[in-house]
Design a protein around this motif. Structure first.
Motif, mmCIF file in Angstrom:
data_model
loop_
_atom_site.group_PDB
_atom_site.id
_atom_site.type_symbol
_atom_site.label_atom_id
_atom_site.label_comp_id
_atom_site.label_asym_id
_atom_site.label_seq_id
_atom_site.Cartn_x
_atom_site.Cartn_y
_atom_site.Cartn_z
ATOM 1 N N LEU A 54 38.262 31.722 23.625
ATOM 2 C CA LEU A 54 38.535 30.418 23.050
ATOM 3 C C LEU A 54 38.559 30.456 21.524
ATOM 4 C CD1 LEU A 54 36.191 28.178 25.234
ATOM 5 C CD2 LEU A 54 38.649 28.379 25.413
ATOM 6 N N PHE B 104 42.056 30.559 20.044
ATOM 7 C CA PHE B 104 42.748 29.276 20.200
ATOM 8 C C PHE B 104 42.171 28.226 19.257
ATOM 9 C CE2 PHE B 104 43.228 25.132 22.172
ATOM 10 C CZ PHE B 104 44.580 25.107 22.441
ATOM 11 N N THR C 257 35.496 31.367 31.939
ATOM 12 C CA THR C 257 36.378 30.615 31.057
ATOM 13 C C THR C 257 37.425 31.524 30.443
ATOM 14 O OG1 THR C 257 34.627 29.033 30.537
ATOM 15 C CG2 THR C 257 36.477 29.147 29.009
ATOM 16 N N LEU D 296 41.570 31.462 30.957
ATOM 17 C CA LEU D 296 42.513 31.415 29.838
ATOM 18 C C LEU D 296 43.448 32.613 29.852
ATOM 19 C CD1 LEU D 296 40.209 30.153 26.951
ATOM 20 C CD2 LEU D 296 42.155 28.958 27.938
ATOM 21 N N LEU E 65 46.213 32.072 32.302
ATOM 22 C CA LEU E 65 47.188 31.080 31.832
ATOM 23 C C LEU E 65 48.302 31.714 31.012
ATOM 24 C CD1 LEU E 65 45.338 27.803 30.737
ATOM 25 C CD2 LEU E 65 46.994 28.114 32.574
ATOM 26 N N GLN E 66 48.049 32.856 30.406
ATOM 27 C CA GLN E 66 49.065 33.489 29.570
ATOM 28 C C GLN E 66 50.250 33.991 30.395
ATOM 29 O OE1 GLN E 66 48.510 32.976 26.342
ATOM 30 N NE2 GLN E 66 46.631 32.034 27.162
ATOM 31 N N ARG F 168 50.723 23.724 30.205
ATOM 32 C CA ARG F 168 49.785 24.813 29.949
ATOM 33 C C ARG F 168 48.829 24.441 28.823
ATOM 34 N NH1 ARG F 168 51.352 30.858 27.877
ATOM 35 N NH2 ARG F 168 50.724 29.986 25.862
ATOM 36 N N GLN F 169 49.355 23.770 27.795
ATOM 37 C CA GLN F 169 48.499 23.323 26.699
ATOM 38 C C GLN F 169 47.452 22.332 27.197
ATOM 39 O OE1 GLN F 169 48.634 24.294 23.255
ATOM 40 N NE2 GLN F 169 46.640 23.273 23.417
ATOM 41 N N GLU G 28 44.664 24.184 28.809
ATOM 42 C CA GLU G 28 43.804 24.770 27.801
ATOM 43 C C GLU G 28 42.883 23.719 27.198
ATOM 44 O OE1 GLU G 28 46.579 26.529 25.127
ATOM 45 O OE2 GLU G 28 46.745 28.406 26.250
ATOM 46 N N ASN G 29 43.421 22.525 26.951
ATOM 47 C CA ASN G 29 42.614 21.449 26.383
ATOM 48 C C ASN G 29 41.491 21.020 27.332
ATOM 49 O OD1 ASN G 29 44.201 21.433 24.092
ATOM 50 N ND2 ASN G 29 45.497 19.741 24.778
ATOM 51 N N ILE H 16 39.994 22.966 29.497
ATOM 52 C CA ILE H 16 38.979 24.016 29.436
ATOM 53 C C ILE H 16 38.131 23.866 28.177
ATOM 54 C CG2 ILE H 16 38.642 26.513 29.240
ATOM 55 C CD1 ILE H 16 41.137 26.904 30.944
#
Length: 449
Positions: free
Chosen positions: A33, A36, A420, A424, A427-428, A436-437, A440-441, A443
């Motif tokens: 994280l 990001f 976590t 993430l 997700l890539q 997808r964003q 991420e938000n 998480i």
């Protein structure tokens, strides 16, 4: 209108009389994280610097925290509209309204069903209702095959009608499981069965719990059959099987609350690979016997069966409906599994964020901190043996202090960071989209609950 007012009154009564326990607190997030978050901070710094050049009098405020409710609201906007089956059309249906009116009679009782209802109906930071939203976000992030007919598509939301139906099925199955777990054992040999003062309330609550859970499970089965996809039916059915299997791991008290194994009961080498189903055949059962005795792997096994299986297989099934490749379907399963485990690790750590345990508060005896502390100090098991008849006989405050004095909480946070980061990383493999964003938000928002 009468029914809506009645439901609002019920929610207010639940809020006033039933205590809440189980909200997530902020926790340390995974190293993955950091990149990001630093990117988000860099964007804010660049923007604020440019603004400062235009006007030196403008006071720059820090970027907002990752708020859970805001993250969920933005995610719902991306997939079209609120996705929870606990929406207005459900709350105003005759079946649910009748259940709510009967549930009103239990207000003020000690039946476990009331705590479940409290979380489902009123808790603003509830994560129970986010499962369907996660399924739809994964569906939109992956897209669908060109061969899917236009009539199957909800083009305004970017998902298929069948995927939206699957999201509702996922929530109904999850909540039916939670409601069924609220049923109290009233056999004459149990303390609850011998308490004449509360027997009537407990018996009535059991009837409501059984009927409500059965209704949700039956309706979800009908909706699942309407998808007319045998592979999807098999996947979701295996997740229901996993729920049942999770109830038979380890010892239980007379109310079926799980108890940890006595340290030293199993002396087996740890699995060289992670705990999971066969990647090429998720229908086959999990090798439970191979992980018992290892705190981390036993915890993962329990919670994959109890939560991760349904979320992971629902994400996988949604991509199967969209005609996506087997590889992307497996990535969807892994994401759902790791996200569910990260959530559970946060929930397990929450009671230990404060130096003292709140009055009448409890925690799961097979939560990650307890299992890790048993490995660190096996002598604590003597305190847990008092719960073999009922977990209410255990001195939770004493165990709480012992866990805070050891390394168990730090290991639990590390476990949460691990899953976590894994979520993430998976997700890539999905295209860079607003869906997808949003994932991420969500998480990121877990750390700010």
């Amino acid at each position: 209108m009468y029914r809506a007012r009645g439901l609002r009154s019920i929610m207010q009564q639940l809020h006033q009389r039933i205590p809440v326990s189980g909200e997530l607190n902020p926790s340390v997030v995974a190293p993955a994280l950091k990149t990001f978050s630093s990117q988000q901070q860099h964007r804010w710094t660049s923007t604020s610097t440019a603004a400062g050049k235009q006007s030196a009098n403008v006071q720059v405020t820090p970027p907002p925290r990752h708020d859970w409710n805001r993250a969920v609201s933005e995610a719902e906007r991306i997939v079209g509209y609120p996705t929870s089956f606990l929406s207005l059309r459900w709350l105003l249906s005759d079946e649910i309204a009748n259940v709510a009116l009967h549930l009103r009679k239990l207000v003020g009782s000690a039946h476990p069903l009331m705590k479940t209802a409290k979380h489902l109906l009123y808790n603003g930071k509830n994560t129970m209702q986010a499962w369907g939203l996660i399924v739809l976000l994964v569906s939109k992030a992956a897209g669908h095959a060109p061969s899917v007919p236009d009539v199957e598509q909800d083009k305004s939301a970017g998902v298929l009608h069948s995927q939206r139906a699957l999201a509702e099925v996922t929530e109904m199955i999850r909540i039916s499981h939670l409601v069924h777990n609220s049923v109290v054992n009233l056999q004459s040999s149990t303390q609850a069965g011998q308490d004449g003062a509360t027997y009537d309330d407990m018996s009535f609550g059991n009837k409501i719990g059984l009927l409500t859970g059965d209704y949700l499970l039956g309706h979800s089965s009908a909706e699942l059959a309407n998808l007319r996809n045998q592979e999807v039916v098999e996947l979701i059915s295996s997740a229901v099987r996993d729920f049942s299997e999770s109830e038979f791991i380890g010892e239980r008290d007379e109310q079926n609350n799980p108890l940890p194994y006595k340290p030293g009961t199993f002396q087996r080498p740890s699995l060289s690979v992670g705990v999971d189903f066969n990647e090429h055949d998720v229908m086959s059962p999990m090798p439970i016997a191979q992980v018992l005795g290892n705190p981390e792997q036993e915890w993962e096994c329990r919670n994959i069966l109890n939560a991760g299986s349904l979320l992971g297989k629902s994400c996988q099934a949604s991509l199967k409906l969209a005609g996506q490749s087997e590889e992307l379907q497996r990535h969807a399963y892994r994401f759902g599994k790791h996200l569910a485990l990260a959530w559970q690790a946060c929930l397990d750590a929450e009671p230990f964020q404060c130096p003292t345990l709140p009055l009448d508060a409890t925690f799961s005896l097979v939560s990650a901190p307890v299992l890790f502390h048993l490995e660190h100090d096996p002598a604590i098991y003597a305190q847990l043996e008092a719960g073999k008849q009922s977990v209410d006989n255990i001195d939770y405050e004493k165990i709480h202090k012992a866990i805070l004095a050891g390394p168990a909480l730090a290991k639990t946070k590390e476990l949460q960071r691990k899953h976590t980061a894994a979520a993430l990383a998976v997700l890539q493999h999905f295209p860079a989209t607003d869906a997808r964003q949003a994932l991420e938000n969500i998480i990121l928002a877990m750390q700010d609950l």
